[in-house]
Design a protein around this motif. Structure first.
Motif, PDB file in Angstrom:
ATOM      1  N   LEU A   3     -16.088 -34.066  25.167  1.00 52.58           N
ATOM      2  CA  LEU A   3     -16.714 -34.891  26.200  1.00 52.58           C
ATOM      3  C   LEU A   3     -17.271 -34.027  27.317  1.00 52.58           C
ATOM      4  O   LEU A   3     -18.349 -34.301  27.840  1.00 52.58           O
ATOM      5  N   LEU A   4     -16.557 -32.978  27.668  1.00 45.68           N
ATOM      6  CA  LEU A   4     -17.032 -32.075  28.708  1.00 45.68           C
ATOM      7  C   LEU A   4     -18.332 -31.405  28.274  1.00 45.68           C
ATOM      8  O   LEU A   4     -19.283 -31.316  29.048  1.00 45.68           O
ATOM      9  N   ILE A   5     -18.387 -30.976  27.041  1.00 43.39           N
ATOM     10  CA  ILE A   5     -19.606 -30.353  26.513  1.00 43.39           C
ATOM     11  C   ILE A   5     -20.760 -31.353  26.513  1.00 43.39           C
ATOM     12  O   ILE A   5     -21.879 -31.030  26.911  1.00 43.39           O
ATOM     13  N   ALA A   6     -20.482 -32.589  26.090  1.00 42.27           N
ATOM     14  CA  ALA A   6     -21.522 -33.624  26.071  1.00 42.27           C
ATOM     15  C   ALA A   6     -22.029 -33.906  27.476  1.00 42.27           C
ATOM     16  O   ALA A   6     -23.244 -34.054  27.694  1.00 42.27           O
ATOM     17  N   LEU A   7     -21.134 -33.968  28.451  1.00 43.52           N
ATOM     18  CA  LEU A   7     -21.567 -34.218  29.821  1.00 43.52           C
ATOM     19  C   LEU A   7     -22.386 -33.048  30.352  1.00 43.52           C
ATOM     20  O   LEU A   7     -23.416 -33.252  30.994  1.00 43.52           O
ATOM     21  N   LYS A   8     -21.955 -31.830  30.088  1.00 43.13           N
ATOM     22  CA  LYS A   8     -22.718 -30.662  30.527  1.00 43.13           C
ATOM     23  C   LYS A   8     -24.138 -30.715  29.971  1.00 43.13           C
ATOM     24  O   LYS A   8     -25.108 -30.512  30.704  1.00 43.13           O
ATOM     25  N   ARG A   9     -24.263 -31.013  28.704  1.00 41.34           N
ATOM     26  CA  ARG A   9     -25.596 -31.087  28.086  1.00 41.34           C
ATOM     27  C   ARG A   9     -26.410 -32.239  28.673  1.00 41.34           C
ATOM     28  O   ARG A   9     -27.623 -32.116  28.866  1.00 41.34           O
ATOM     29  N   SER A  10     -25.732 -33.350  28.971  1.00 41.60           N
ATOM     30  CA  SER A  10     -26.411 -34.500  29.582  1.00 41.60           C
ATOM     31  C   SER A  10     -26.975 -34.129  30.947  1.00 41.60           C
ATOM     32  O   SER A  10     -28.117 -34.475  31.282  1.00 41.60           O
ATOM     33  N   LEU A  11     -26.175 -33.435  31.750  1.00 42.77           N
ATOM     34  CA  LEU A  11     -26.642 -33.007  33.069  1.00 42.77           C
ATOM     35  C   LEU A  11     -27.791 -32.014  32.954  1.00 42.77           C
ATOM     36  O   LEU A  11     -28.789 -32.103  33.674  1.00 42.77           O
ATOM     37  N   GLU A  12     -27.670 -31.070  32.027  1.00 40.46           N
ATOM     38  CA  GLU A  12     -28.732 -30.077  31.844  1.00 40.46           C
ATOM     39  C   GLU A  12     -30.041 -30.734  31.408  1.00 40.46           C
ATOM     40  O   GLU A  12     -31.124 -30.316  31.847  1.00 40.46           O
ATOM     41  N   GLU A  14     -31.088 -33.457  32.415  1.00 40.75           N
ATOM     42  CA  GLU A  14     -31.670 -34.063  33.615  1.00 40.75           C
ATOM     43  C   GLU A  14     -32.065 -33.026  34.665  1.00 40.75           C
ATOM     44  O   GLU A  14     -32.388 -33.368  35.792  1.00 40.75           O
ATOM     45  N   GLY A  15     -31.994 -31.746  34.296  1.00 39.36           N
ATOM     46  CA  GLY A  15     -32.452 -30.699  35.200  1.00 39.36           C
ATOM     47  C   GLY A  15     -31.376 -30.089  36.078  1.00 39.36           C
ATOM     48  O   GLY A  15     -31.699 -29.360  37.016  1.00 39.36           O
ATOM     49  N   TRP A  16     -30.126 -30.364  35.802  1.00 37.07           N
ATOM     50  CA  TRP A  16     -29.038 -29.764  36.573  1.00 37.07           C
ATOM     51  C   TRP A  16     -28.690 -28.408  35.980  1.00 37.07           C
ATOM     52  O   TRP A  16     -28.671 -28.233  34.772  1.00 37.07           O
ATOM     53  N   LYS A  17     -28.379 -27.467  36.845  1.00 35.73           N
ATOM     54  CA  LYS A  17     -27.938 -26.138  36.435  1.00 35.73           C
ATOM     55  C   LYS A  17     -26.430 -26.057  36.688  1.00 35.73           C
ATOM     56  O   LYS A  17     -25.980 -26.219  37.819  1.00 35.73           O
ATOM     57  N   ILE A  18     -25.653 -25.817  35.651  1.00 33.82           N
ATOM     58  CA  ILE A  18     -24.208 -25.682  35.787  1.00 33.82           C
ATOM     59  C   ILE A  18     -23.922 -24.319  36.390  1.00 33.82           C
ATOM     60  O   ILE A  18     -24.322 -23.292  35.848  1.00 33.82           O
ATOM     61  N   ILE A 130     -26.346 -42.233  31.568  1.00 33.91           N
ATOM     62  CA  ILE A 130     -26.758 -43.634  31.558  1.00 33.91           C
ATOM     63  C   ILE A 130     -27.024 -44.106  32.972  1.00 33.91           C
ATOM     64  O   ILE A 130     -28.055 -44.712  33.248  1.00 33.91           O
ATOM     65  N   GLU A 131     -26.079 -43.819  33.897  1.00 32.94           N
ATOM     66  CA  GLU A 131     -26.254 -44.323  35.254  1.00 32.94           C
ATOM     67  C   GLU A 131     -25.468 -43.462  36.256  1.00 32.94           C
ATOM     68  O   GLU A 131     -24.379 -42.983  35.963  1.00 32.94           O
ATOM     69  N   TRP A 132     -26.068 -43.315  37.434  1.00 35.80           N
ATOM     70  CA  TRP A 132     -25.403 -42.721  38.587  1.00 35.80           C
ATOM     71  C   TRP A 132     -25.010 -43.897  39.464  1.00 35.80           C
ATOM     72  O   TRP A 132     -25.876 -44.665  39.893  1.00 35.80           O
ATOM     73  N   ILE A 133     -23.736 -44.054  39.736  1.00 41.20           N
ATOM     74  CA  ILE A 133     -23.259 -45.205  40.510  1.00 41.20           C
ATOM     75  C   ILE A 133     -22.702 -44.687  41.822  1.00 41.20           C
ATOM     76  O   ILE A 133     -21.703 -44.000  41.863  1.00 41.20           O
ATOM     77  N   ASN A 134     -23.415 -45.017  42.892  1.00 42.52           N
ATOM     78  CA  ASN A 134     -23.022 -44.563  44.226  1.00 42.52           C
ATOM     79  C   ASN A 134     -22.456 -45.715  45.005  1.00 42.52           C
ATOM     80  O   ASN A 134     -22.144 -45.682  46.114  1.00 42.52           O
TER      81      ASN A 134
END
Length: 134
Positions: A3-12, A14-18, A130-134
């Motif tokens: 799950l951590l790997i999947a989230l990292k790839r999901s963020l990347e 979207e243009g996020w740099k880990i 899927i969604e950013w919930i603030n």
């Protein structure tokens, strides 16, 4: 760990740099480790948005017990981050299936609102946010 790997790839995607995996945060009781630290890559004329992400699976026998643990960690991490990196926003990341089956319960929604939790829901299979919930 998948799950951590999947989230990292999901963020990347979207243009996020880990920048740190995990992000160490020190406090009076010792070191704590937030799962990810990321910085959004924005246009050169804009300042970068910074986040830290705690990833939870909620696959254990007692989802409510795991939620209590996640809530406690989130509150502790947020406090530590506010002192050490006040410009970094903390998110709790959960798979979309967990969000729709557990995080939509009225009690959980009330806790999210009361404690002002920021959430990221993501699809581990397709590695998409899927969604950013603030």
């Amino acid at each position: 760990m998948p799950l951590l790997i999947a989230l990292k790839r999901s963020l990347e995607k979207e243009g996020w740099k880990i920048t740190h995996d995990p992000l160490p945060v020190s406090f009076e009781l010792g070191d704590m480790y937030i799962d990810l630290r990321a910085e959004k890559i924005l246009a050169a004329e804009r300042e970068g948005e910074k986040i830290a992400v705690e990833v939870k699976s909620f696959f254990k026998t007692s989802v409510i017990s795991e939620f209590h643990t996640a809530l406690g960690q989130f509150i502790n991490y947020r406090l530590a981050l506010s002192e050490q990196e006040p410009n970094r926003t903390l998110y709790l990341a959960v798979p979309i299936d967990t969000y729709t089956s557990f995080f939509t319960i009225r009690l959980v929604q009330s806790i999210i609102k009361t404690y002002q939790l920021k959430l990221i829901t993501y699809q581990p299979v397709t590695e998409d946010i899927i969604e950013w919930i603030n």
